[in-house]
Motif scaffolding. Structure first.
Motif, PDB file in Angstrom:
ATOM      1  N   ARG A 120       0.802  -1.224   0.000  1.00 40.33           N
ATOM      2  CA  ARG A 120       0.000   0.000   0.000  1.00 40.33           C
ATOM      3  C   ARG A 120       0.837   1.276   0.000  1.00 40.33           C
ATOM      4  NH1 ARG A 120      -2.967  -3.442   3.558  1.00 40.33           N
ATOM      5  NH2 ARG A 120      -4.900  -4.150   2.559  1.00 40.33           N
ATOM      6  N   GLY A 121       2.090   1.147  -0.434  1.00 45.32           N
ATOM      7  CA  GLY A 121       2.869   2.355  -0.634  1.00 45.32           C
ATOM      8  C   GLY A 121       4.227   2.350   0.037  1.00 45.32           C
ATOM      9  N   VAL A 122       5.303   2.395  -0.764  1.00 43.04           N
ATOM     10  CA  VAL A 122       6.657   2.516  -0.246  1.00 43.04           C
ATOM     11  C   VAL A 122       7.357   3.671  -0.980  1.00 43.04           C
ATOM     12  CG1 VAL A 122       6.820   0.065   0.339  1.00 43.04           C
ATOM     13  CG2 VAL A 122       7.598   0.836  -1.911  1.00 43.04           C
ATOM     14  N   ARG A 123       8.453   4.106  -0.437  1.00 41.69           N
ATOM     15  CA  ARG A 123       9.195   5.232  -1.006  1.00 41.69           C
ATOM     16  C   ARG A 123       9.860   4.835  -2.328  1.00 41.69           C
ATOM     17  NH1 ARG A 123      13.558   7.642   3.026  1.00 41.69           N
ATOM     18  NH2 ARG A 123      14.654   5.725   2.451  1.00 41.69           N
ATOM     19  N   PHE A 124       9.918   5.803  -3.262  1.00 44.08           N
ATOM     20  CA  PHE A 124      10.687   5.532  -4.476  1.00 44.08           C
ATOM     21  C   PHE A 124      11.377   6.791  -4.977  1.00 44.08           C
ATOM     22  CE2 PHE A 124       7.171   7.252  -6.862  1.00 44.08           C
ATOM     23  CZ  PHE A 124       7.573   7.431  -8.181  1.00 44.08           C
TER      24      PHE A 124
END
Length: 361
Positions: A120-124
């Motif tokens: 549901r969302g990680v840093r990139f």
């Protein structure tokens, strides 16, 4: 070193522009010693940049895994996206991981969507290596994969933590990919900045010869313009739609011809001329401005008409699946003159068809 901020409150992030950034560990901050990262690139760029970038990150104490994807627009798909998820799960990577998109628009869009979706969302981090991705697709948080029935139809708005633009990466760019990026560069002049359009007329040869000073100014100006638009309209409710000049026609070409057979910028270039033709027929774009647009695109090595295999009628089914269609009505971005544009609804099909046919005369 130039730095621009995309201002989005707590989701604001820097765009850094300079030569040699891929050799500097500080370029990839906010990564810190002990952080875990997944470096994603394609099999063309892997031999050029994968090991140098990985080495720089590891020297900074970052723990780096990698996944190498096939190269090409035809691989911007759910099936290839799943390869990224599989690699992340096999290691495994948690919510504290950072994805690094090392490549052009295909890699950037696909990795961004993976980051938006994984747990549901990680840093990139975006590390764009083509002119098109440096001036356009890496900035603004549009992420997506293609579907056989439509380009970029499955995706999310998801902002990166940073954008790292190493101008040196353009030295290895094929000529047709450089030209493809110039289509998006010219777009900014047409829709937002007449003075920049004139600058391009005066300095295009320097860009084509990869003059570092001209490239740095060009990339910075494009990023400034896009950052301003994204800050004002992140999710494309109004102003941001102007950035799609030529894209409704262009996406029709890409989808109909099969992803990868026409480069994105090539299709957009032809689409911008079609949009300019429609605007001219509606009395809002002069013959002189149309001629200047065509001339600049041709000088950049870009097409000003669509594929010979496509009849005007072939465009409409694809255009009606465009993301700007509302209540079954086609909306097009049309220039009002060099330096300004509008989104217009309710254009009759005969105008759309004629604007395509005008390019075939």
């Amino acid at each position: 070193m130039d730095s621009i901020t995309v201002t989005l409150g707590e989701r604001s992030y820097p765009i850094t522009i300079a030569a040699g950034l891929f050799s500097n560990p500080a370029s990839f901050m906010p990564l810190q010693r002990g952080d875990l990262a997944m470096l994603v690139t394609n099999d063309t760029l892997a031999s050029l940049y994968l090991e140098p970038v990985r080495s720089v990150l590891e020297q900074a104490g970052v723990i780096v895994d990698q996944v190498i994807l096939p190269d090409g627009e035809q691989h911007k798909s759910l099936a290839v996206l799943d390869q990224v998820f599989t690699a992340l799960l096999q290691k495994p990577h948690g919510r504290d991981t950072t994805l690094i998109a090392l490549g052009g628009g295909v890699i950037g869009d696909l990795v961004g969507f993976a980051a938006a979706s994984y747990q549901r969302g990680v840093r990139f981090i975006q590390a764009p290596t083509t002119l098109l991705s440096q001036v356009d697709s890496s900035v603004g948080g549009k992420t997506a994969v293609n579907h056989p029935l439509g380009k970029n139809m499955i995706g999310a708005f998801y902002q990166p933590a940073s954008v790292v633009i190493d101008i040196d990466s353009l030295k290895t760019l094929p000529a047709n990919e450089l030209a493809s990026g110039l289509a998006e560069v010219i777009k900014y002049g047409i829709i937002l900045d007449y003075d920049f359009f004139v600058w391009l007329e005066d300095h295009l040869d320097e860009l084509l010869s990869l003059d570092p000073g001209a490239l740095a100014y060009c990339i910075r100006r494009c990023c400034e313009l896009k950052a301003q638009v994204v800050a004002a309209d992140e999710r494309e409710h109004g102003l941001r739609a102007l950035l799609n000049l030529g894209h409704t026609y262009g996406h029709a070409i890409e989808t109909h011809m099969g992803y990868g057979n026409w480069l994105h910028g090539e299709a957009v270039a032809a689409g911008m001329v079609m949009a300019a033709n429609a605007a001219r027929r509606l009395g809002q774009f002069s013959d002189e401005d149309l001629a200047r647009t065509r001339k600049l695109l041709l000088r950049a090595g870009l097409p000003v008409s669509g594929p010979e295999q496509m009849a005007p009628e072939d465009y409409l089914p694809h255009m009606m699946r465009d993301k700007k269609v509302l209540s079954g009505k086609l909306r097009l971005v049309l220039p009002l003159g060099l330096g300004s544009a509008e989104v217009r609804t309710g254009i009759e099909n005969n105008i759309v068809l004629a604007s395509i046919a005008d390019c075939q005369d």
